[in-house]
Design an enzyme around this catalytic site. Structure first.
Site, PDB file in Angstrom:
ATOM      1  N   GLY A 167       0.810  -1.366   0.022  1.00  0.00           N
ATOM      2  CA  GLY A 167      -0.153  -0.123  -0.046  1.00  0.00           C
ATOM      3  C   GLY A 167       0.746   1.390   0.033  1.00  0.00           C
ATOM      4  O   GLY A 167       1.920   1.206   0.397  1.00  0.00           O
ATOM      5  N   HIS A 178      19.481  18.459 -56.089  1.00  0.00           N
ATOM      6  CA  HIS A 178      18.508  17.129 -56.708  1.00  0.00           C
ATOM      7  C   HIS A 178      19.248  15.942 -56.303  1.00  0.00           C
ATOM      8  O   HIS A 178      20.439  15.699 -56.736  1.00  0.00           O
ATOM      9  CB  HIS A 178      18.298  17.354 -57.963  1.00  0.00           C
ATOM     10  CG  HIS A 178      18.151  18.672 -58.594  1.00  0.00           C
ATOM     11  ND1 HIS A 178      17.152  19.461 -58.185  1.00  0.00           N
ATOM     12  CD2 HIS A 178      19.145  19.268 -59.457  1.00  0.00           C
ATOM     13  CE1 HIS A 178      17.415  20.580 -58.834  1.00  0.00           C
ATOM     14  NE2 HIS A 178      18.579  20.550 -59.477  1.00  0.00           N
ATOM     15  N   ASN A 226      31.387   6.838 -50.077  1.00  0.00           N
ATOM     16  CA  ASN A 226      32.377   6.937 -48.757  1.00  0.00           C
ATOM     17  C   ASN A 226      32.645   5.457 -48.135  1.00  0.00           C
ATOM     18  O   ASN A 226      33.438   5.502 -47.271  1.00  0.00           O
ATOM     19  CB  ASN A 226      31.599   7.821 -47.836  1.00  0.00           C
ATOM     20  CG  ASN A 226      30.241   7.304 -47.330  1.00  0.00           C
ATOM     21  OD1 ASN A 226      29.560   6.535 -48.060  1.00  0.00           O
ATOM     22  ND2 ASN A 226      29.623   7.417 -46.158  1.00  0.00           N
TER      23      ASN A 226
END
Length: 466
Positions: A66, A351, A374
């Protein structure tokens, strides 16, 4: 929550767990001690506390006996000679505000009360402890729903589970709690009855029910998120931020927005994101841990861990991954992805390109369909592009490469060597036309028919006039 992944109080929204929201609301009270009682899946909750409130003292409630029992355990972790006010908070009330808690503590001190409750009035109080008052309106006790009579259950005022107590009274009262009730638990609200029986004053502060609502399932979690988000957006709008469609705009508690920033529909901002004055974000844009400079425009952009300067334009459909640093005036166009790269003032990637692990200087232009290659299959490598460089469309830059200031690359090139300043890098095969290939290899096809018509047209004699 019906979750195998995490305990209830670690679910959350707006960049914080449920527990994190409660701790954040209490922090402005500047408590001398913060004690958190944990039970279910305590290891995970304790680890989380180490991240969000490392100074908090963790107390384990081995048996769930409780709320009164939990507070008794918490007090045992506070020095016995401590004085002042103890504020008790549930860990699943994320909509509590610092303002309301300050009001609770202020009223507690003003009234000279032994205990001050935060209450709310509900149309349907089922399941909550009812606040029972005397003929003069004074608080007499709290009765839990399971222990209440029919008349008591008709009371709409409920105990929210938030209290301010005199420290000495609380220590004494929790030691006198009984578990003789429907749930066999020590109820913290019974402290109110003990204080009244001892002739001590009990005060109450009423708060809006939306603020004291607990979260016990995912439906309530979503409802709390909506309420919290509306509250945050209202604060930002009153501070000078334009939010075009609050219904589709979501921000974390840790996001900061300068006045005159504009959020268009379907925007979500997370983590440490900051948006500068005059910036326009959206529509359909998601930013996480990203800083956006003044006057920048992000349209249908996703950014994570990016640093974006002033007067930048990005999108639609740009993806800025961690380590992206865009200087002032940069343009990132449609279907462009940038990762771990720095792009200098005024440079453009308009783009259909991928810029990964690159440093690009000022006022350079990267043509459409360029890829910074990369990764060699084992390790990532970095390329450097100088100032005022012109990268031709469909260029593959095989890292590590350096393209000097003022250099060009020819469209369609695969750059495998450095390009000196002012040079033109050309790396493509010589075109060869195989005459008649379609007629021989694709006979009967539409292409062959079109080619044949064109060839016959070329064979027709020119008309003459007399």
């Amino acid at each position: 929550m019906r979750s195998a992944e995490r305990p209830k109080v670690l679910h959350g929204f707006a960049g914080r767990s449920l527990l994190g929201h409660v701790i954040a609301a209490a922090r402005p009270l500047d408590p001398a001690h913060t004690v958190v009682v944990v039970g279910h899946r305590r290891e995970e909750v304790t680890a989380h506390l180490g991240e969000i409130a490392p100074a908090a003292v963790v107390v384990v409630q081995q048996a769930q006996n409780g709320t009164g029992h939990a507070v008794r355990l918490a007090l045992a972790a506070v020095p016995a000679g401590a004085a002042g006010t103890v504020v008790v908070l549930p860990g699943d009330t994320p909509l509590l505000t610092s303002g309301t808690l300050t009001r609770l503590v202020t009223e507690h001190a003003r009234a000279g009360a032994a205990a001050t409750m935060l209450t709310s009035v509900l149309a349907d109080p089922s399941g909550y402890g009812r606040v029972l008052r005397g003929a003069g309106g004074e608080v007499e006790r709290v009765v839990e729903h399971k222990d209440a009579s029919e008349a008591e259950r008709a009371v709409g005022e409920i105990a929210s589970g938030v209290y301010a107590f005199d420290h000495t009274l609380l220590r004494d009262a929790v030691g006198r709690l009984s578990s003789d009730n429907a749930q066999g638990e020590e109820y913290l609200p019974d402290v109110i009855g003990i204080a009244v029986a001892d002739g001590r004053r009990v005060a109450a502060v009423t708060a809006d029910a939306a603020e004291t609502a607990g979260v016990n399932d995912r439906v309530q979690l979503a409802a709390a998120h909506r309420t919290y988000n509306d509250r945050l957006l209202e604060q930002h709008m009153r501070a000078g931020v334009s939010v075009v469609d609050p219904a589709t705009t979501w921000v974390d508690a840790t996001v900061t927005l300068d006045a005159d920033a504009t959020l268009l529909p379907s925007v979500d901002l997370h983590g440490s994101t900051h948006v500068g004055a005059g910036a326009v974000i959206g529509p359909q844009t998601s930013l996480t841990d990203t800083r956006v400079g003044t006057g920048t425009r992000l349209d249908r952009t996703v950014a994570i861990g990016a640093q974006i300067g002033a007067d930048v334009t990005a999108g639609p459909f740009a993806y800025l991954r961690p380590g992206t640093v865009l200087a002032d005036g940069v343009h990132i166009g449609t279907y462009v992805e940038v990762k771990g790269s720095q792009i200098g003032t005024g440079s453009k990637v308009p783009h259909l390109s991928y810029v990964g692990d690159a440093t690009i200087g000022e006022h350079s232009n990267v043509g459409a369909a360029t890829v910074f290659v990369n990764y060699d299959g084992v390790a990532k490598h970095r390329s450097i592009v100088g100032d005022h460089v012109r990268i031709g469309s469909d260029t593959m830059i095989i890292a590590p490469r350096e393209i000097g200031d003022g250099a060009y690359t020819a469209a369609g090139s695969v750059i495998t060597q450095d390009v000196p300043p002012g040079a033109m890098g050309v790396a493509r095969g010589t075109q060869r036309n195989v005459a008649g290939w379609v007629l021989r290899k694709r006979p009967g096809s539409p292409s062959a028919a079109a080619a044949e018509r064109a060839l016959h047209a070329d064979d027709q004699p020119e008309e003459t006039t007399e």
